[in-house]
Structures are given as structure tokens and as C-alpha cells.
Design a protein around this motif. Structure first.
Motif, mmCIF file in Angstrom:
data_model
loop_
_atom_site.group_PDB
_atom_site.id
_atom_site.type_symbol
_atom_site.label_atom_id
_atom_site.label_comp_id
_atom_site.label_asym_id
_atom_site.label_seq_id
_atom_site.Cartn_x
_atom_site.Cartn_y
_atom_site.Cartn_z
ATOM 1 N N THR A 621 0.916 -1.254 0.021
ATOM 2 C CA THR A 621 0.007 0.063 -0.223
ATOM 3 C C THR A 621 0.886 1.267 -0.061
ATOM 4 O O THR A 621 0.828 2.305 -0.713
ATOM 5 N N ARG A 622 1.721 1.244 0.866
ATOM 6 C CA ARG A 622 2.684 2.405 0.776
ATOM 7 C C ARG A 622 3.339 2.505 -0.436
ATOM 8 O O ARG A 622 3.386 3.983 -0.897
ATOM 9 N N GLN A 623 3.895 1.756 -1.143
ATOM 10 C CA GLN A 623 4.350 1.863 -2.517
ATOM 11 C C GLN A 623 3.517 2.285 -3.419
ATOM 12 O O GLN A 623 3.859 2.994 -4.425
ATOM 13 N N LEU A 624 2.032 1.965 -3.228
ATOM 14 C CA LEU A 624 1.039 2.279 -4.024
ATOM 15 C C LEU A 624 0.735 4.092 -3.838
ATOM 16 O O LEU A 624 0.508 4.613 -4.991
ATOM 17 N N VAL A 625 0.686 4.460 -2.813
ATOM 18 C CA VAL A 625 0.129 5.646 -2.413
ATOM 19 C C VAL A 625 1.160 6.792 -2.144
ATOM 20 O O VAL A 625 0.901 7.935 -2.093
ATOM 21 N N SER A 626 2.254 6.270 -1.557
ATOM 22 C CA SER A 626 3.202 7.446 -0.822
ATOM 23 C C SER A 626 3.530 8.255 -1.953
ATOM 24 O O SER A 626 3.509 9.596 -1.548
ATOM 25 N N GLU A 627 4.116 8.017 -3.201
ATOM 26 C CA GLU A 627 4.382 8.988 -4.017
ATOM 27 C C GLU A 627 3.539 10.276 -4.228
ATOM 28 O O GLU A 627 4.003 11.204 -4.315
ATOM 29 N N LYS A 628 2.343 9.899 -4.406
ATOM 30 C CA LYS A 628 1.146 10.753 -4.832
ATOM 31 C C LYS A 628 0.854 11.588 -3.337
ATOM 32 O O LYS A 628 0.839 12.826 -3.864
ATOM 33 N N HIS A 630 2.941 12.373 -1.014
ATOM 34 C CA HIS A 630 4.190 13.166 -0.763
ATOM 35 C C HIS A 630 4.104 14.381 -1.916
ATOM 36 O O HIS A 630 3.905 15.556 -1.470
ATOM 37 N N SER A 631 3.777 14.114 -2.907
ATOM 38 C CA SER A 631 3.850 15.081 -3.970
ATOM 39 C C SER A 631 2.559 16.250 -3.971
ATOM 40 O O SER A 631 2.631 17.390 -4.110
ATOM 41 N N LEU A 632 1.479 15.620 -3.313
ATOM 42 C CA LEU A 632 0.306 16.466 -3.156
ATOM 43 C C LEU A 632 0.382 17.365 -1.840
ATOM 44 O O LEU A 632 0.020 18.419 -1.738
ATOM 45 N N GLY A 633 0.944 16.577 -0.766
ATOM 46 C CA GLY A 633 0.723 16.943 0.596
ATOM 47 C C GLY A 633 -0.676 17.153 1.059
ATOM 48 O O GLY A 633 -1.410 16.357 0.737
ATOM 49 N N TRP A 634 -0.518 18.017 2.294
ATOM 50 C CA TRP A 634 -1.676 17.930 3.127
ATOM 51 C C TRP A 634 -2.097 19.120 3.618
ATOM 52 O O TRP A 634 -2.550 19.509 4.772
ATOM 53 N N GLU A 635 -1.845 20.361 2.738
ATOM 54 C CA GLU A 635 -2.218 21.490 3.127
ATOM 55 C C GLU A 635 -3.286 21.831 2.302
ATOM 56 O O GLU A 635 -3.428 21.500 0.951
ATOM 57 N N PHE A 636 -4.404 22.587 2.820
ATOM 58 C CA PHE A 636 -5.722 22.918 1.927
ATOM 59 C C PHE A 636 -5.719 24.324 1.702
ATOM 60 O O PHE A 636 -5.702 24.955 2.681
ATOM 61 N N SER A 654 -5.062 6.969 3.486
ATOM 62 C CA SER A 654 -4.467 5.720 3.116
ATOM 63 C C SER A 654 -2.920 5.609 3.576
ATOM 64 O O SER A 654 -2.543 4.491 3.947
ATOM 65 N N SER A 655 -2.029 6.642 3.283
ATOM 66 C CA SER A 655 -0.899 6.508 3.690
ATOM 67 C C SER A 655 -0.693 6.460 5.269
ATOM 68 O O SER A 655 0.155 5.594 5.624
ATOM 69 N N ALA A 656 -1.650 7.292 6.031
ATOM 70 C CA ALA A 656 -1.310 7.105 7.339
ATOM 71 C C ALA A 656 -1.943 5.735 7.870
ATOM 72 O O ALA A 656 -1.332 5.105 8.707
ATOM 73 N N ALA A 657 -3.048 5.048 7.143
ATOM 74 C CA ALA A 657 -3.397 3.845 7.677
ATOM 75 C C ALA A 657 -2.241 2.883 7.328
ATOM 76 O O ALA A 657 -2.471 1.917 8.022
ATOM 77 N N ALA A 658 -1.391 2.903 6.377
ATOM 78 C CA ALA A 658 -0.596 2.156 5.847
ATOM 79 C C ALA A 658 0.857 2.196 6.548
ATOM 80 O O ALA A 658 1.890 1.891 6.222
#
Ligand SMILES: [Zn+2]
Length: 859
Positions: A621-628, A630-636, A654-658
Motif C-alpha cells: 500500500t505504501r508503495q502504491l500511495v506514498s509518491e502521490k 508526498h507530491s500532493l501534501g496535506w495543506e488545503f 490511506s498513507s497514514a493507515a498504511a
């Protein structure tokens, strides 16, 4: 009771025309006194009795024109009272009036006329609202009545209480007076309506209002939180005016009130003119709410308002029509949402949410047809499920795409006009739609509504020849020949490089067609049909590389189908893992949501597998979601699009859950700052995910902090997130503590499944939860009577986390000498769910391990 071959109903010697009802609730004894005068039409003048529905009512007296009844026979089992009168009492007139005096219980089971407990925020005092929930068959707990949906009558209601309390009912107020120190509120008579839609409330309430519609539109709440109703008030006004136009019929009542009720068993209830809601589904702090919460409030409000026409104005003849009521309101709610908020892409999300829940439940042997015969009224609660709501609305979505949305709504409008203030059968709607469209709707719909299940369409290719074959689909993949006789009318909607072919319908077992260009083929364009498609391994590989040719609905559907087929063994789980690992660059939050959910189903089935395997799945899961992520970030930012915000939320959670270390660290830090007083430290959109990360991290100090948030939240949304996460801690002592809160009043009855749901998310929680449920079964059974839907939901949460046959044996053993009345269907469905998970793991355990090893996901 009288018995038609297919229904148990009241005798038809009289029928109700008009009710005059007066009620006075007492907040010290939790009882209420009532009188009801019912004008009756006499259908059989030779008869000498009146029988109506009553439940847990203490009847003091019944009279017809001053003639007292000779005896009262109460039948607890059938929930009726029969009043016997001297011979000849009904002989001389076409109409008589029966007057009944009674006392009832202002109960705490969220049914009938009940008390909803809450804490007054200003004073800390425990207080109660007296409110109602009649659907399906609890009006009889509030007053003696003819409690069947097609026995419509008008209602004139009077409420009595301490003058400081607010009185509300379906209609507006005719007169209010103070007499003997009490307030009497007389409401205007309603139009003809069913008993299950009657409502009245006596409580301390304040309101906000929206004046954009021609009648008063108000949202009521207990004092101090009414300002949070403004969003819903504005939306209500806008939606009423939209539906008036869409249906071509004026909303017929003189006002529309919505009320936030503190203890509520469902999400909301569409009482005509007085809609009641669970607090979180109505009140909203728009600035600090998550996107899902705002969408949920919009969905619920629009659903209940759609019922004001579909359900309230025109009502099902009997309870087997319930699905149409619910399916339609669900469809109509998304239809309105799509007009008001096109950027929400609700129809795309529909494929990932409603359609999947419909297919999920309908793929169990213990599912039921959309339209089930309901013989006894008390069988009804069990069909308020995903089949009625989600499969029902999926079917309407399929039909609306087949006919065109405009034609569909036009047909509905004709149907509503024809049957207004009356009742109708399902077939009446099909006839109206056939008339509006010129297509044979009834024939197509009959099979889909009267037969259980849905098909799997297997696609086999021989050069340019493509063969489609349909069979009944079951998750357990053990369909018996006698279960595989239905041939569904399947709209194939075949998508190729030259577009979508809408002409192909598979209504035989098999169909072979020749296709010119087979570079790209996909059935079920936009996932409008209710079926899953199985392709060859090669075709799965090809499709996984053609995402640019597929719409969001197509991609979502492919991911969901591939997971479903892996679960049942129609394809290898390897195909599913391969497919999603190809789509790391996906941009749609809807497709991501489906990928993460489907992967979540796999992880849930694998919950009891060795630790190394689960860790390898997390690594996958981490390898599936991490890149995206980290590139998007979590600031809104405020001017960011809805789609962009949703994508960030999905990736972050999903990154947090993984257990992505960077994300976990960030979440813990945000929480630390937040609980040290920086109220802006966590973006509201990811608050629940931050809480979840904190809980999985397991620090007992943070349990205290989350508990403090639950007790003193900044919003009801935050309160629920904190509550859910209390169940996520894996420490045995903390689990015990959480379970203790379910019965000691800390957690409201309406919410107990929420921390239980958190607990179902981990292995130790699943075991602990079941042990607790067994120990407390009698108490649960008492708190949640089987006539409510909640007992079934609680049972499902408490057991469905298991994944082995041994667990099935244990659960069956526990219930073998207990009554399962009211939840036998939930129980059967849970056992089927566990069976299919057990089969899946046994079948593909090695496949998954091999895949994870080959791709180096093991540490
Ligand atoms: Zn509904």
C-alpha cells in the motif's frame, strides 16, 4: 387481524377517515396521557367491534357515541386491541366516531413517542425531548390507530405541556392557549396521509430560518446549537423549489420544519412537514466540517425532501413497496446534488459507494429480492437494508440511463400526479415510465425486482468473435443449478474504440457477436448495469494499460469488479494486485477511493494471517500511495477545487493507515499541537484520519486526550471521529474501557455501533468485541428490541470481522438456542460474509504471498 393470502392486516369492517388526537407527555414519570377520536367509515354494519393497532398502551376507555365498549381484547403478539360493542352499535349510520382514552410509555427505545436524552450545554443538566419515530409500525405505541400505509386519513393534533416547551407537528398551528398553567397547541388538520408519517415533538427548541421559499422553512435544535442549522435551512428551501419544478407539483403543506433529535435510530425520518434527523446529519459547522460530512448532510436532506412527494404524497400500498420509496429518494437525492454541486461528481462516487454496497450484499446467498413479500408488519424492519436503498436506487439509475434522465423524471411526475394523496403499487410507476418513454419498462423491471441476485457476465474471445455468458453470481462461488435459472435482461453497453454500442441486450444465457476492432473492449460502459464482468487474464492485463480510454466510472468499476472476482475465485487475486499497482498515477479521487477500499477488503479478509504478510501488504500500500501523497501534501487552501481536496484527503488517510512514517509523524505532531491548544493545527478535512493514526499508534495518554475531545468536542463531527477512534486502540485495558462506555451512559444508545466499528478494524478488537457481545447479549437484546433495525446492525458489527469457519461454528453455536427474530437475516448475511472471506483466503493465500515476495514487499 384479518388475513389476505399474502398479508396479515386489520379487519376491514371499518376504515379511518379523520383522527383527533391529544397528547400530554410527562417528563417526571416518562409516561403520556392521550385521547383519540377517530371518525370511521362503517363498511360492515352487521359487525359489532372495532379492532385497531395498539402496543404497550394502557387503554382506559373506548366509546362509540357514548356507548362504552363491553370488552377489550388485546393481542400482544399481533399488537392489536379489539373493542367489542353492544350488537347494533354500528348498524344505523355510515360513519361513527370512536373515542379512546389511554396512557402510554415515553420510552427510551427510539420508537413511537419516545424520550431523547441530552445534556444541556449551558447548565450541564440532563434533559429530554419528547419526539416520535413511527416508521414502520410504531405509531401504535403512541396512539391506537389503523397502522397500515394504505389506510390514509387526516390528523388533527393537539399537544399539551409546560408553557416553556415548544410544540411541533406535521402542520402549522391553528391556535395556542394557556389553560390551567399548561400550554395547549392546536394544529391544523393534515391532508390525507399514512400513520407512519405522523410526527409530534415537545421540547426546548430554538430555530433558524430561510426565507427563500414561499412557505416558512425552519431548522430546530436544542438551544445553543440552532445556528448550525443554517446550511440545512438554506439547502431545504433551495431543494423544495427544485423538486416543485422537477415534479410539477407544489409542496402541499404550509411549512417545512426540520429538527435535530438527540437520540435517533436511523439517519433521518421524512415525516410530512416535520422531518426529524440525527444531529450530525442536519447540523453543520461549514467551516470546520469534512467534505464527506457536508456531502452527507446534503444527501440526507435531499433524500428526506424527495420523500415529501415520493412516499408522503403518493405512498406505497403495502410494505413490499418500501424499496421503491427508498430507492427513489436515494436516486433523487443524487440527482439534485448533481444539479447543485456538479463538482462533487456524485454519480461517479455512486459507482464506488452505493453500487458496491448493493452488489456486496446481493452477492450473498442470504440476500433477498428487491421486492419481498411482507406478510407481517414486524418483518419489515429487516428490509431497511442495502438492497432496498442501494440496489433499489442502482436499478433506478440503470433505468434512468436507459430512458434518459429527463424522460425518467417526466414519468415520475405523471405517476405522482395520478396518485397524489393516495397509494400506488410498483407496477403503477413502471406503467407511467413506459408511457413517458415508449419502452417496455415493466417487463425489464419485473425480473430485476422480483428475482434475487445479479449476474456475472463472462466474456470469452475467439479472434473477433466475442461471447457473453451470464450466470448467477455469489461471493461463495458455489451456485447450485436451481439458483442459476434467472436470465436477467443485461444491458451490455459494449465500449470499443468506435464508441459504445447500446443496442446489445443479453437476455438469453449466451450471446456471441463479431467485433471489428478488439484492441479495446469493455462491457458495462460507465458501470450503469448491475452486474460484474469476468475477462480472461490477457484482457485484464490489456485493460490495466488502457486507463486513458476509460471514464472514471469505468475505471472504478473495473477495480471493484476485479476485487469481487478475486474474492469469489473467478479470477486470481494476482490480477487485482497487478491492476491497481499499474494505476499509481491515477488522478481521480473516486478511482483512488475504490482502489483503497478494495485493498481494504483484501486486508480485512487477511486480518488473521501472519504478521509478516500483513506488513508486506502495508508495504504494498505504501508503495502504491506514498509518491502521490508526498507530491500532493496535506495543506488545503480555500479556493482549491473539491476534487483536489478530496484526493489529498484520500491519499493522506490511506498513507497514514498504511503507516507511512512521514505521514504518521506529521499526524502525531498535528495532534500534539492541537491538544496543546492550537485549534488550527489539524486541517478539518483530515481530522478523523489524524485521530485514527493517533489511536493506531496506541499511546495511552492520547486515549485520554481523545476521550476528552469526545466529552467536549468542537463539533458533532469531531465528537464522532473521536468516538470511533476510541475503538481503534489495541491495548486490552483500553478496549475494556471503551466497551465499558457503551452501557454506562457515556455513549448514547444510537451511537454504540460507532466505537464497535472502530474495534472491528483490528484482530484483537474483533475477538474482544465478540466476547463482550456474547457476555452482554441479554442486555443488548433488551436495549434494542428486535423490532428496530439496530440490533441487526450491532450483531453485524460484532461478528462480521471474523474470517474463519471456526468462528462461524462459534457464532452458530451461540445463537442455536436463542430467538433470532428480527435479526435472522443479518445473522445469515454475516455468516455468508465470513464464509466468503474464509474461502478467499484459503484459495489465494499462497498467490498473495508469492506476489508480495516476487515484488519484494516482504522486509
Ligand atoms: Zn428514505
Amino acid at each position: 387481524m384479518s388475513s389476505q393470502p399474502d398479508r396479515i392486516i386489520l379487519p376491514q369492517n371499518v376504515s379511518p377517515l379523520h383522527y383527533k388526537l391529544q397528547l400530554e407527555p410527562y417528563f417526571d414519570t416518562f409516561k403520556f396521557d392521550g385521547t383519540v377520536s377517530i371518525d370511521l367509515k362503517v363498511n360492515d354494519k352487521e359487525s359489532d367491534f372495532v379492532e385497531l393497532n395498539t402496543f404497550e398502551l394502557d387503554i382506559h376507555e373506548a366509546k362509540i357515541n357514548d356507548v362504552k365498549s363491553l370488552e377489550t381484547v388485546t393481542d400482544e403478539e399481533n399488537q392489536t386491541s379489539r373493542f367489542k360493542f353492544p350488537a347494533g352499535t354500528l348498524k344505523d349510520s355510515d360513519n361513527v366516531t370512536i373515542d379512546i382514552k389511554f396512557t402510554g410509555i415515553l420510552n427510551d427505545t427510539m420508537a413511537g413517542f419516545y424520550r431523547a436524552k441530552y445534556i444541556d450545554n449551558a447548565t450541564g443538566e440532563t434533559k429530554y425531548m419528547a419526539t416520535t419515530q413511527m416508521e414502520p409500525t410504531d405509531a401504535r405505541r403512541a396512539f391506537p390507530c389503523f397502522d397500515e400505509p394504505n389506510l390514509k386519513a387526516s390528523f388533527e393534533i393537539t399537544l399539551v405541556s409546560d408553557p416553556k416547551l415548544t410544540h411541533l407537528s406535521n402542520m402549522d398551528v391553528k391556535k395556542e392557549e394557556i389553560f390551567d398553567g399548561k400550554k395547549f397547541t392546536y394544529f391544523n388538520p393534515t391532508p390525507k396521509m399514512s400513520t407512519y408519517l405522523v410526527a409530534f415533538i415537545v421540547a426546548e427548541l430554538e430555530y433558524v430560518e430561510c426565507k427563500d421559499f414561499r412557505i416558512p422553512v425552519r431548522v430546530y435544535a436544542t438551544p445553543g446549537s440552532e445556528h448550525l442549522g443554517q446550511y440545512a435551512a438554506n439547502l431545504t428551501a433551495k431543494t423544495l423549489s427544485f423538486f416543485e419544478k422537477a415534479f410539477g407539483i407544489e409542496y402541499p403543506l404550509p411549512k417545512m420544519d426540520s429538527v435535530a433529535v438527540h437520540e435517533f435510530s436511523a439517519g433521518a425520518m421524512e415525516n410530512w412537514g416535520l422531518v426529524t434527523y440525527r444531529v450530525v446529519d442536519l447540523l453543520l459547522d461549514e467551516k470546520n466540517a469534512s467534505l464527506e460530512r457536508i456531502k452527507r448532510v446534503a444527501e440526507v436532506v435531499q433524500h428526506e425532501l424527495a420523500h415529501q412527494w415520493f412516499g408522503n404524497l403518493v405512498t406505497m400500498d403495502w410494505w413490499e413497496g418500501l424499496w421503491l420509496n427508498e430507492g427513489f429518494a436515494t436516486w433523487m437525492s443524487w440527482y439534485a446534488c448533481n444539479q447543485f454541486q456538479p463538482e462533487w461528481k456524485v454519480w461517479e462516487q455512486y459507482v464506488a459507494d452505493d453500487l458496491q454496497s448493493a452488489l456486496g450484499l446481493d452477492s450473498l446467498r442470504s440476500s433477498h429480492p428487491i421486492e419481498v413479500p411482507v406478510k407481517r408488519a414486524d418483518e419489515i424492519n429487516q428490509i431497511f437494508d442495502h438492497i432496498s436503498y442501494a440496489k433499489g436506487s442502482s436499478l433506478l439509475r440503470m433505468i434512468s440511463q436507459w430512458l434518459g434522465e429527463d424522460v425518467f423524471v417526466k414519468g415520475v411526475s405523471q405517476y405522482l400526479n395520478k396518485f397524489k394523496f393516495g397509494n400506488a403499487k410498483t407496477e403503477d410507476l413502471w406503467d407511467a415510465l413506459s408511457e413517458a418513454s415508449g419502452k417496455d419498462v415493466r417487463n425489464v423491471m419485473d425480473i430485476w425486482t422480483k428475482k434475487v441476485g445479479f449476474p456475472i457476465v463472462s466474456v470469452t474471445e475467439d479472434g473477433h468473435k466475442i461471447t457473453f455468458k451470464q450466470n448467477r453470481y455469489l461471493n461463495t462461488a458455489d451456485v447450485k443449478p436451481e439458483e442459476d435459472k434467472t436470465l436477467y435482461p443485461v444491458f451490455l453497453s459494449l465500449k470499443t474504440n468506435s464508441g459504445v454500442d447500446h443496442s446489445l441486450t443479453l437476455d438469453e444465457r449466451e450471446l456471441t457477436v463479431t467485433v471489428e476492432d478488439v484492441d479495446f473492449i469493455k462491457t458495462n460502459a460507465n458501470q450503469a448495469g448491475i452486474y460484474v464482468t469476468s475477462y480472461s487474464d490477457d484482457r485484464w492485463t490489456t485493460l490495466s494499460k488502457q486507463s486513458d480510454l476509460l471514464t472514471v466510472e469505468d475505471r472504478t468499476g473495473l477495480v471493484a469488479d476485479c476485487k469481487t472476482l478475486s474474492l469469489s475465485g473467478y479470477t486470481s487475486t494476482k490480477n487485482f494486485l497487478q491492476l491497481i499497482s499499474q494505476w499509481k498515477n491515477e488522478d481521480s479521487f473516486v478511482v483512488w477511493e475504490q482502489m483503497i477500499n478494495s485493498l481494504g477488503s483484501l486486508k480485512a479478509a487477511w486480518a488473521f494471517e501472519p504478521k509478516e504478510t500483513l506488513e508486506a501488504l502495508d508495504e504494498f500500500t505504501r508503495q502504491l500511495v506514498s509518491e502521490k501523497t508526498h507530491s500532493l501534501g496535506w495543506e488545503f487552501s480555500e479556493n482549491e477545487s473539491y476534487a483536489s481536496q478530496r484526493l489529498k484527503v484520500e491519499m493522506f488517510s490511506s498513507s497514514a493507515a498504511a503507516k507511512d512514517p512521514v505521514v504518521v509523524k506529521a499526524a502525531l505532531k498535528m495532534f500534539e499541537k492541537y491538544t496543546s491548544g492550537d485549534s488550527n493545527a489539524i486541517p478539518p478535512l483530515i481530522k478523523s484520519s489524524v485521530f485514527g493514526t493517533v489511536a493506531r499508534d496506541g499511546n495511552a495518554k492520547n486515549y485520554e486526550k481523545l476521550f476528552a475531545i469526545y466529552k467536549n468536542p468542537s463539533s458533532s463531527d469531531e465528537k464522532l471521529s473521536a468516538l470511533r477512534c476510541l475503538g481503534r486502540f489495541e491495548d486490552p485495558a483500553l478496549m475494556k474501557r471503551t466497551l465499558g462506555y457503551l452501557f454506562d451512559g457515556t455513549v448514547l444508545n444510537q451511537d454504540i455501533y460507532i466505537p464497535m466499528g472502530g474495534m472491528r478494524g483490528h484482530k484483537e478488537g474483533i475477538k474482544t468485541l465478540w466476547a463482550w457481545t456474547k457476555e452482554n447479549w441479554d442486555a443488548l437484546h433488551k436495549k434494542f428490541p428486535p423490532s428496530l433495525t439496530m440490533l441487526g446492525s450491532i450483531l453485524t458489527v460484532a461478528t462480521s470481522g471474523f474470517t474463519s469457519r471456526q468462528a462461524i461454528d462459534e457464532i452458530e453455536d451461540f445463537f442455536k438456542d436463542k430467538s433470532t427474530k428480527g435479526f435472522d437475516q443479518s445473522l445469515a448475511q454475516t455468516l455468508d460474509t465470513i464464509t466468503s472471506k474464509a474461502n478467499w483466503v484459503d484459495r489465494d493465500r499462497e498467490v498473495v504471498v508469492k506476489f508480495l515476495k516476487e515484488h519484494n514487499y516482504y522486509k
